[in-house]
Scaffold this active site. Structure first.
Site: not given
Ligand code: SAH
Length: 224
Positions: A67
């Site tokens: 993000s």
């Molecule tokens: N917080 C992260 C941002 C990641 S983007 C950072 O600091 O880099 C969102 C993430 O959520 C992705 O990696 C995606 O694979 C994950 N995601 C999506 N649906 C999910 C679910 N149902 N359970 C766990 N993770 C999930």
């Protein structure tokens, strides 16, 4: 470990905090200090190190993103983290948000849908010394009952609604910060607080655009 001269990265981080985060109204000094400390360039693919402190999200593979720094700061502040808190994150991604939060609370428990990203994030966090973060691979929609209760929870993907499991696993008075809305559209970043009667009070923090939920809850709409 770092690619560039450390002072260059540190200067970039200081600029990021003052120009992108403090300037937009984030005031929590502990949050600002954490953003100034965590080496964001270690959480992005090598070829993107030079853009790590820019005012935008970046790709981290498998269609996912780390993000925008301001959003990480805004959500961290909204959770009102306290040093004794146990906190749950859904959507580990690169592990960056978890690393920032780990400097503000006692422990962070974080779940990532993609096993490859979960493994990478866990290795990165342990290499960088974030010992109070536990990473699990899997669908986070059901929360993490074995580690509950939590003082706060954060979701870093677009969710159609608040997972009932999070409401159940957060203590009374606990906060849930989550982008609610349809995937591939703009979502509302919501801050919920669990009241004594179990209901949620809510506050809108603004329009955001997150990657879609994966797994059981995406109804097939989130792929792509
Ligand atoms: N917080 C992260 C941002 C990641 S983007 C950072 O600091 O880099 C969102 C993430 O959520 C992705 O990696 C995606 O694979 C994950 N995601 C999506 N649906 C999910 C679910 N149902 N359970 C766990 N993770 C999930």
């Amino acid at each position: 470990m770092a690619d560039g001269p450390p002072d260059r990265d540190e200067a970039a981080r200081r600029r990021m905090v003052s120009e992108q985060i403090r300037a937009r109204g984030v005031r929590d000094e502990a949050v600002l200090a954490a953003l100034a400390k965590v080496p964001r360039h270690e959480f992005v693919p090598g070829e993107l190190h030079g853009s790590a402190y820019g005012d935008h999200p970046l790709p981290i593979g498998l269609g996912q993103t780390i993000s925008q720094p301001y959003i990480v700061a805004l959500m961290s502040e909204a959770l009102a983290p306290r040093p004794s808190d146990r906190l749950l994150e859904l959507g580990t991604g690169s592990g960056y948000q978890a690393a920032v939060l780990s400097m503000l609370v006692a422990s962070v428990f974080t779940i990532e849908y993609h096993a490859a990203l979960a493994e990478e994030a866990a290795a990165r966090l342990s290499r960088l010394g974030y010992a109070n973060v536990e990473v699990r691979a899997g669908d986070g929609w059901g929360g993490w009952p074995a580690r509950a209760p939590f003082e706060a929870a954060i979701v870093t993907f677009a969710a159609p609604d608040v997972p009932a499991a999070l409401v159940a696993q957060v203590r009374t008075g606990g906060r849930i910060c989550i982008p609610v809305g349809q995937p591939q559209q703009v979502q509302q970043l919501m801050l919920y607080t669990k009241r004594a009667d179990g209901a949620l009070s809510s506050r809108m923090l603004g329009a955001v655009r997150f990657v879609p939920v994966q797994g059981e809850r995406d109804g097939g709409a989130g792929r792509g």
